[in-house]
Design a protein around this motif. Structure first.
Motif, mmCIF file in Angstrom:
data_model
loop_
_atom_site.group_PDB
_atom_site.id
_atom_site.type_symbol
_atom_site.label_atom_id
_atom_site.label_comp_id
_atom_site.label_asym_id
_atom_site.label_seq_id
_atom_site.Cartn_x
_atom_site.Cartn_y
_atom_site.Cartn_z
ATOM 1 N N ILE A 194 4.716 8.739 -1.176
ATOM 2 C CA ILE A 194 5.442 7.721 -1.687
ATOM 3 C C ILE A 194 4.679 6.331 -1.464
ATOM 4 C CG2 ILE A 194 7.623 6.229 -1.655
ATOM 5 C CD1 ILE A 194 9.062 8.563 -1.508
ATOM 6 N N VAL A 195 4.198 6.261 -0.119
ATOM 7 C CA VAL A 195 3.434 5.182 0.352
ATOM 8 C C VAL A 195 2.018 4.933 -0.510
ATOM 9 C CG1 VAL A 195 2.142 4.034 2.285
ATOM 10 C CG2 VAL A 195 4.474 5.132 2.600
ATOM 11 N N GLY A 208 8.925 15.997 5.742
ATOM 12 C CA GLY A 208 9.783 14.507 5.671
ATOM 13 C C GLY A 208 8.745 13.540 5.632
ATOM 14 N N ILE A 209 7.931 13.666 6.645
ATOM 15 C CA ILE A 209 6.729 12.537 6.793
ATOM 16 C C ILE A 209 5.630 12.776 5.654
ATOM 17 C CG2 ILE A 209 4.815 11.831 8.157
ATOM 18 C CD1 ILE A 209 7.379 10.472 9.422
ATOM 19 N N GLY A 225 7.008 10.887 2.756
ATOM 20 C CA GLY A 225 6.944 9.592 2.854
ATOM 21 C C GLY A 225 5.710 9.009 2.578
ATOM 22 N N VAL A 226 4.733 9.610 3.126
ATOM 23 C CA VAL A 226 3.162 9.354 2.815
ATOM 24 C C VAL A 226 2.828 9.102 1.476
ATOM 25 C CG1 VAL A 226 1.008 10.159 3.364
ATOM 26 C CG2 VAL A 226 2.462 9.842 4.954
ATOM 27 N N ILE A 245 2.869 3.485 -3.853
ATOM 28 C CA ILE A 245 3.188 2.314 -3.992
ATOM 29 C C ILE A 245 1.642 1.301 -3.510
ATOM 30 C CG2 ILE A 245 4.479 0.543 -2.582
ATOM 31 C CD1 ILE A 245 6.329 2.486 -2.089
#
Lengths: 104, 206
Positions: free
Chosen positions: A90-91, A83-84, A87-88, A94
């Motif tokens: 995607i970050v 999960g994390i 997220g990382v 971005i």
């Protein structure tokens, strides 16, 4: 569920407890912080090198915090890690996109 | 639920994972933290893209930031992370009173951090660094302020949890709540690690 824990396993859990490793983790995170602040306060060092070191200190710090304090290094944490990490990813996408999109 | 407590009335050793509901709560919270990571990531990306757009005559990050206050705030938040770990450890050994005390200390550290941040922002505004001064100031206040709002929410959340533990005691229903609040607090700490690195230290380096 409690019945599934064997006595040996519970003993093992007890062994895992204790504040010692958390205090070591705390000292590590303080040390990483002090190094980061001291490098910037000292100044007069190559900027690219400082940037590299700062990011390195931050990443190490995250490993200490998430690994030890959020128990991510313990078993049964595959889902949180996936999960994390997603997220990382995607970050990073971005952040890189914003940098190039704004000033390309 | 009572079937999950031990025969002698003690809680299982990891009460937050003793029930399916508790385990689902922890997993669900990880998913929430994944979402929070993306949220803060977008704010960081905006800040990184705009941090050099200071405008003419406005204070630059180098002039503005005072490393001493930031260092103090960092140590306060790091220490509060440790005290919240101690709270979870007390919970695992079924010591309710020490757990409540560690939670109270964590909340107090959180309040001290907020006080420093309010002082810092107040100081900046007087230096002419307002929310709408420049692209840099807007992205700065949005990112750092959002983190501050998270700390404030955490302070409220843990305070209410302490009140609930007083009322209902520690059991397999309340234990996952404490555990999840501890995870939240660590996450806030991790976000701060990136803020003091990317915003303050890199801002000071230039």
């Amino acid at each position: 569920m409690a019945n599934q824990h064997s006595a040996a396993e519970e003993k093992k859990h007890h062994k895992h407890e204790g504040p010692k490793k958390h205090i070591i983790a705390f000292i590590f995170s303080i040390l990483l912080t002090v190094i980061a602040f001291a490098m910037v306060a000292a100044g007069e060092i190559n900027t690219t090198f400082i940037y590299f070191m700062l990011v390195l200190m931050a990443i190490l710090q995250v490993f200490v915090q998430m690994g030890f304090w959020m128990h991510m290094k313990d078993r049964g944490h595959v889902f949180p890690i996936v999960g994390i990490l997603s997220g990382v990813v995607i970050v990073f996408t971005i952040v890189i996109m914003a940098e190039y999109w704004a000033w390309w | 639920m009572s079937g999950h407590t031990h025969v002698d009335g003690h809680l299982p050793h990891e009460p937050e994972k003793a029930t399916l509901e508790g385990r689902n709560k922890v997993l669900g919270f990880w998913l929430f933290l994944g979402g929070e990571t993306v949220l803060f990531g977008t704010l960081f990306s905006a800040f990184l893209a705009l941090r050099h757009q200071v405008g003419d005559g406005n204070p630059t990050p180098m002039e503005l930031f005072d490393l001493k206050i930031v260092a103090l705030a960092t140590f306060i938040l790091l220490t509060s992370s440790l005290t919240s770990v101690f709270a979870i450890q007390s919970m695992h050994t079924n010591k309710v009173k020490p757990m409540i005390w560690w939670l109270i200390i964590t909340v107090l550290f959180g309040l001290a951090f907020l006080g420093l941040e309010i002082y810092e922002f107040y100081h900046y505004v007087h230096e002419g660094h307002k929310f709408s001064t420049s692209a840099f100031s807007t992205s700065f206040y949005t990112l750092v302020g959002f983190h501050g709002a998270h700390v404030f929410f955490g302070v409220l959340w843990i305070s209410i949890l302490i009140a609930q533990i007083f009322k209902k005691g520690l059991n397999v229903v309340t234990a996952p709540k404490v555990y999840v609040a501890g995870m939240y607090w660590h996450f806030i700490d991790v976000v701060w690690v990136f803020i003091f690195t990317v915003v303050y230290l890199m801002g000071k380096v230039g």
